[in-house]
Structures are given as structure tokens and as C-alpha cells.
Design a protein around this motif. Sequence first.
Motif, PDB file in Angstrom:
ATOM      1  N   UNK A   1      26.843  57.059  97.435  1.00  0.00           N
ATOM      2  CA  UNK A   1      26.986  56.462  98.764  1.00  0.00           C
ATOM      3  C   UNK A   1      28.116  56.995  99.620  1.00  0.00           C
ATOM      4  N   UNK A   2      28.393  58.304  99.567  1.00  0.00           N
ATOM      5  CA  UNK A   2      29.380  58.881 100.497  1.00  0.00           C
ATOM      6  C   UNK A   2      28.715  59.074 101.856  1.00  0.00           C
ATOM      7  N   UNK A   3      29.328  58.601 102.956  1.00  0.00           N
ATOM      8  CA  UNK A   3      28.682  58.737 104.268  1.00  0.00           C
ATOM      9  C   UNK A   3      28.782  60.152 104.827  1.00  0.00           C
ATOM     10  N   UNK A   4      27.660  60.789 105.123  1.00  0.00           N
ATOM     11  CA  UNK A   4      27.699  62.177 105.608  1.00  0.00           C
ATOM     12  C   UNK A   4      28.150  62.236 107.061  1.00  0.00           C
ATOM     13  N   UNK A   5      28.686  63.388 107.434  1.00  0.00           N
ATOM     14  CA  UNK A   5      29.106  63.558 108.815  1.00  0.00           C
ATOM     15  C   UNK A   5      27.932  64.099 109.635  1.00  0.00           C
ATOM     16  N   UNK A   6      26.977  64.696 108.947  1.00  0.00           N
ATOM     17  CA  UNK A   6      25.780  65.254 109.564  1.00  0.00           C
ATOM     18  C   UNK A   6      24.877  64.095 110.022  1.00  0.00           C
ATOM     19  N   UNK A   7      24.668  63.961 111.338  1.00  0.00           N
ATOM     20  CA  UNK A   7      23.972  62.780 111.863  1.00  0.00           C
ATOM     21  C   UNK A   7      22.514  62.691 111.387  1.00  0.00           C
ATOM     22  N   UNK A   8      21.917  63.828 111.087  1.00  0.00           N
ATOM     23  CA  UNK A   8      20.543  63.814 110.589  1.00  0.00           C
ATOM     24  C   UNK A   8      20.505  63.225 109.168  1.00  0.00           C
ATOM     25  N   UNK A   9      21.452  63.644 108.349  1.00  0.00           N
ATOM     26  CA  UNK A   9      21.518  63.137 106.977  1.00  0.00           C
ATOM     27  C   UNK A   9      21.925  61.661 106.976  1.00  0.00           C
ATOM     28  N   UNK A  10      22.620  61.253 108.032  1.00  0.00           N
ATOM     29  CA  UNK A  10      23.088  59.861 108.098  1.00  0.00           C
ATOM     30  C   UNK A  10      21.933  58.875 108.056  1.00  0.00           C
ATOM     31  N   UNK A  11      20.758  59.295 108.546  1.00  0.00           N
ATOM     32  CA  UNK A  11      19.584  58.414 108.529  1.00  0.00           C
ATOM     33  C   UNK A  11      19.274  57.987 107.086  1.00  0.00           C
ATOM     34  N   UNK A  12      19.442  58.905 106.152  1.00  0.00           N
ATOM     35  CA  UNK A  12      19.218  58.593 104.733  1.00  0.00           C
ATOM     36  C   UNK A  12      20.302  57.636 104.236  1.00  0.00           C
ATOM     37  N   UNK A  13      21.516  57.852 104.716  1.00  0.00           N
ATOM     38  CA  UNK A  13      22.647  57.012 104.291  1.00  0.00           C
ATOM     39  C   UNK A  13      22.430  55.544 104.685  1.00  0.00           C
ATOM     40  N   UNK A  14      21.911  55.333 105.894  1.00  0.00           N
ATOM     41  CA  UNK A  14      21.730  53.959 106.375  1.00  0.00           C
ATOM     42  C   UNK A  14      20.800  53.154 105.453  1.00  0.00           C
ATOM     43  N   UNK A  15      19.907  53.877 104.769  1.00  0.00           N
ATOM     44  CA  UNK A  15      18.923  53.190 103.912  1.00  0.00           C
ATOM     45  C   UNK A  15      19.404  53.056 102.465  1.00  0.00           C
ATOM     46  N   UNK A  16      20.606  53.483 102.195  1.00  0.00           N
ATOM     47  CA  UNK A  16      21.060  53.598 100.801  1.00  0.00           C
ATOM     48  C   UNK A  16      21.398  52.264 100.125  1.00  0.00           C
ATOM     49  N   UNK A  17      21.705  51.231 100.928  1.00  0.00           N
ATOM     50  CA  UNK A  17      22.263  50.017 100.327  1.00  0.00           C
ATOM     51  C   UNK A  17      21.225  48.907 100.186  1.00  0.00           C
ATOM     52  N   UNK A  18      20.988  48.532  98.943  1.00  0.00           N
ATOM     53  CA  UNK A  18      20.013  47.473  98.665  1.00  0.00           C
ATOM     54  C   UNK A  18      20.496  46.164  99.277  1.00  0.00           C
TER      55      UNK A  18
END
Lengths: 292, 459
Positions: B375-392
Motif C-alpha cells: 500500500x505505498x501511494x504512487x506519485x504516478x496519477x495513472x497508477x494512483x487509480x489502483x491505489x485508491x482501490x487497495x483498501x478493503x
Amino acid sequence: MSSIPSLSTRPPSSRPRRKVGPVKIISLLTLIVTTFLMLLPLFFMVMTSLKSKKEMLKFPPTFLPESWQWSNYTEIFDTLQFGTLYKNSLIIAVLSVIGTLISSALVAYGFARYKGKGNKIWFMLLLSTMMLPYPAIMIPQFILFSKMNWIDTFLPLIVPAFFGSAYNIFLLRQFFTTLPEEMFDAGRIDGCGELRMWRQIALPLSGPALATVAIFAFIYSWNDLLTPVLYLSSSDKFTLPVGMASLTSSRFRIPPWHLLMVASVLAMLPIVTLFAVAQKQFVEGIVLTGIK
Amino acid sequence: MKKNRKTFGTLFAASALLLTTLAGCSGGKSVEDVASPGSNSSSGGKGDKVTITYYTIDSEDRTFVEKLIPDFEKEHPNIKVKMEKAPYEQFDSKLQTLIAGNKSPDITSHYGYGGFAEYYNKGMLMDLTDLMQETGFKAEDYNIPEHLMDIYKVKDHTYGIPLNMYVTLMMYNKDMFDAAKLSYPPSDYEDKSWTFDKMVEDAKKMTVHSDDITKTQYGVDFTWSERDMRPLYFGADPYSADTWTNGGVPSETHFDSPEVIAAYHKFFDLIFKDKVSPNTEWSKSVAGQNGDPFVAGKIGMSVGGSWIMAGSNDFPFKVGVAAVPWGGNDKVRSPLFVDPLLILKDSKHPKEAMEFIKFLLTTEVQEKSIELSGGNPPVNTKAAETYYKHFEGVDPEDVKKVYEGAVKYGYESFNHLIVHYSQINDMFINELQPVETGHKTLEEVMGTIQKKVTEIIKR
């Protein structure tokens, strides 16, 4: 012949009865309470090592585990390369103990037996090195070992032990000065050389002091974190403290305290064993050298 | 005697043998390592293999990079990446020692106590401006917002390239909100009803004071950035404007100004006047020295770094994320914690290091890194979309809104931008402690703080 009837005639009541006075009761009670208090953190550590990750977050904390997680003791081997860490720590600690014992005993013997010119000044100089904090010598020592191409090997962690340690030299010197001069004179008359006197007279008589130094050297090496961090880069060469520190190194994650406690319990075992084996000698050593 | 002699001899022989063996293990340099300095700052001729060192913290959320290295080496057969790591506490000591010992790593970040400004002012960093041009690095190719690139620029020269971005957000305990029959706080930064006063109002309804520590709970824990940055939340800037353009050396500080003191009062009122926030002793007794009482389920709302979300799957209660409420500063509401990748000045292979940095910033690798790091937050805004969905259990839409709002109303945390920051921070903790325990007033300590900050900056 006469001893048999005298034994049989001894009245059973004449056996000395121990008087248990209030002072003894109070001191015993104090000892029991203090022992309990001293053992409490240890008990808590063992209990924590058997809790689940979720139970660690509970407040108020549970005293005994709700469900006993014995699997934590196998999980630590998956989380860390625990066997490798343990082996590396043991190799370094054992060699450091050997190095410290040989070098410190030799130097201490010299300081105790020879009263040459400037003896005291050299000894004071030696003691003054104890005041140098490690960070002050950290970088020069790193440069030295780096030039010797010793980085990422165990050598910087072991070799310095073969060059004596001021504290242990001091401790052994105090002990050696108590050995009777006559024994060495007798040895000299029998044609004993200085090194042989050290080996065959001083060392065999210094069991307690040597055991004390061995325990100190082992604990120091076993717990050392900064030196292995500086010199070791490959994960397969890391020592136990380095591996354990990695469990709490993330500022962004909740540390796996239960696993850290498992590692602590297991890491404690060699020290407890060593102390149990050398306890008699160790306590005697502290009494005889007057060092606490 | 004979036995002793034998034992002694055996011990000596054994140790000598082992030392010899270990010395043998130390070996010489491998062929790959011998890419001599000077000759290899370029990619090297065909067949030349250079080794670059990536120095990081020895924790799972950092060392996962090791798993990405084989892919990089496959793409770049001439470059070998070696990872050097240290525990958090010893990170700075090891870095300094490596540099002094001429074993400087090529790439690292300010993962230890020292921030970017400390590294910059010690002259440890390489100016990446020309290198970026030479290697064709463009922030937009990696979906890095331009204003994030500006954080690690000094006088128009780039010294660091952002990799991860934590923001400050509010996490709330849904169970406590439900029990107090309160509606959840909004995740939208544009919601004007979400103010500091409204937050205090909600917090009062969730706070329970009791002599029984297990029953005590607080409405809010407002640990908005480090102590010296907090006045900014209410619009009072304690450092002069030149700090942010000259490499973190303030020409003036204003910690004893009435505006700054008034801002601190508002924070301490949460503990002493409104009594909706815990004091440090309570927090430590509930969560341990460095723990977070929110995790123990005793805090309704917790304002802090977004790293707290990484453990949310294990929390024994339901959680949500919300915007940091408006406190009077129209521009800044969320301190950002942007970790850059830095190339050290003593790097012998800057071009190869740059290639590795570019690799770590690609959308694919940034997406992969979220899962691998936990769960490290990426700086790449495109990859961030995946990050937003990471937390149950946390609505991805809320995480997205909170992140986007935080970036819009964000300001890089002072701990990365001001020189000698670890000393400033330690001094703040010590000097403010009597205020936190209620033994001194702010008016009594702020004069001393102002004096000490000035002294530290001049060092």
C-alpha cells in the motif's frame, strides 16, 4: 568404633533447628515480590509471542492470549531468514569471545605482572579509550576496513576482538593482581617462561574472571546492532539484531510485535544458557574482581 | 595443566582457521563491480557492466524493490542493481559512513531522520537538471504533476524526483460515529460545511471521560504534521517566504508572533478547553511510545499521514476516510509527504541510476509496487487509480476524493524542506512537552523556541 554408639545415642531433638525470625520472613517476601516483578516483563514477552496480530491492537491489552498462536514460532522463520541470522550471530559472537579472552587476558597479564617504567601511564591511556564513544571512531574504522576490502564480511566484527578490549583488560588485570607472587616465582625457578606462566599458572587460576569476560563479550557481540549494520550489506550475512530491527523499521506500518517477541524469546536463549552454565563462575568472578 | 594447554591450543587453532576462511570469503571485487570510476559515467561500451547501489530502509514496504530488480536487469543487461539497506534508526549513520568511506550509494531517498534540505545543504545531492535532459526524462511521461516536481527544485535546479506521495487525511471510526448517531464527515474538500468548529462539535459528542481508562474515549486526535508546521493550518506561517526557494534556510522565523501563538492555542484548546483530544500521556498509555490510539479504537477521528490506511484491514472496527476540515487557511489543508528519489553527488554511474529511477516511475511498476509494498501511494496519477482501490472496507471513491483534494490544498511537509530539521523537531518536542502536560503556558515557551530555532538554523 566409638563413633557408632555416639551416633546412635544422639537424641533426635538435638538436630539443630533453624529459627525463622521475622527478618528472614520479610527478606524472603521481599525477594519473592522482587523476583515476581523482575520476571513479569519476561512473562509478558512470552505471552505476547503467543498472541495473534489482531489481539495486539486490543486495549486494554490481554494478559494471557485469547487463542494461543503457537504457529508464530514457525512464522518467524518465514518472515525473517531466522536460521541464517541466528547462525551468523553465533559465529560472530563465539569468535569474538575467543578473541577477547585471548587478547584481553594477555594484555591484562602484562599490566598486572610487569612494573616497568610508565606502566601506569600506559594503563591510564588504555582506560581512557573507554571514554571514546563508538560514533567517534566509526568513520575512520570504516575507511580502514574498507581499504582492507573487508566490507560485507564478518571480519570487521570479529578481528577487533583479537586486539583487546579496555574494559575486559581492566577487569582481568584486577583479578591477575590478586594471584600470589610466590606461584610465579616457583614457576620461574622451575624454568617456566613468561608466556608459559600466563598459560599454565595465571589462566587456569582465573576461571571465574575469564567466565565473566566471556559472558560480557558474548552479550556485547550478540546485542550489537550498529557495527553489523555498517559493515554488512548482503541479507544472508545479517545478524539477529539487524533482522529484528527490520521488523520495526517501517514508519508507515504497524510493527508485528508478536513476531518481534518470538524473535526476542529465541534470541534470549543462548544468553540464558550461557549464564546458566557459567553462573557459579560468573558470580564468583564478580565477587573476586570487585566489579559489578 | 596439560589439558589446559591442549584446550588453549585447540581454541587458538580453531579461531585462526575460521578467520582465514572468513578472510577468504571477503574475496576481491567481482568483474561486474570493476567498472572503474570516471570511465563509466556513460552507459559504457558493449559488454561493460556497471553496478549501481540503491540504498533504502530495511523494512518490507521498502525492500520490495528487490523483487522488481530482475525485470529491470532484463531490460538493461548492462546494469546490475545492488540493494543496500539499514534499519530506520541507523539509516542516516550508515549513509554518512558509506559516503565518508567512498562507498556512496547511487540512489536513495530521505528515509531517515534527515530531510531533503539537510541532504541538500550538506552538499550530498547531485543536480539532476542536465541529466534529466540528457536522458530525456519528462515528468508528464510518468504522469507526475508538475507542481510535485517543483518540491525538490532549488533555484530552478531539480535535485529529487518524486516516487511516493503520502497526504494528510482524516480517518474516522464508523462504529463510534454510529454509536453517537452522527453522520460521517465528507471526503469532498469543496464541502464548505466541513470546518474545524464542526469537527470539534462532532468530537464532543463522541468523547467520554471516565476514571476507568478502558471506558475513556476521545472525539479527535489532530496530529496535523510536525509541531512547527501546525500554525500553517490556521494561516500563520512561522517561516519566512524565502525558505521555500533557497534550499530550506529561513532568513526569519516568527514563532513568538501573536498569530503563531494564537494558532497553537487553538490546537491545545482541543486538549485543555474542549477536552475532545487526548494528551500525550494518555495516548502513550493506550498505544505505547510510538503507537496510535486510533488503532486501539479509542478515537473517533484521527488526522494524520495517509500511511495509517495501510493497517486498516486489521483494525477491529469499521473505518472511513474524510477531508481535513477547513481551519482558516484557504490554500493549505493537507501536508504532503512526497518521497523523492535522489542521486548522490558521489555516484559513479548517474546515467544508469537515472534509468533505474525512470523504471520505478513507469505506470506498470508503480502499480505493481502498490501490491508488493502493501500500500505505498504512487506519485504516478495513472497508477494512483489502483491505489485508491487497495483498501478493503474503505470506499475507493472517498480515497480518490481525499487524495485529489489533498493535492489541491497540499503543502510539502516542513520536515523535508527545512535545514537541520531533526534538531528543530527534537527541540520542539522537548520545549512543548511542559505545555502538553499542562505545566507551562504557550506564552512562556514560545520565546525560547523562537530563540532556539534561530540558533539551530545558523549552525
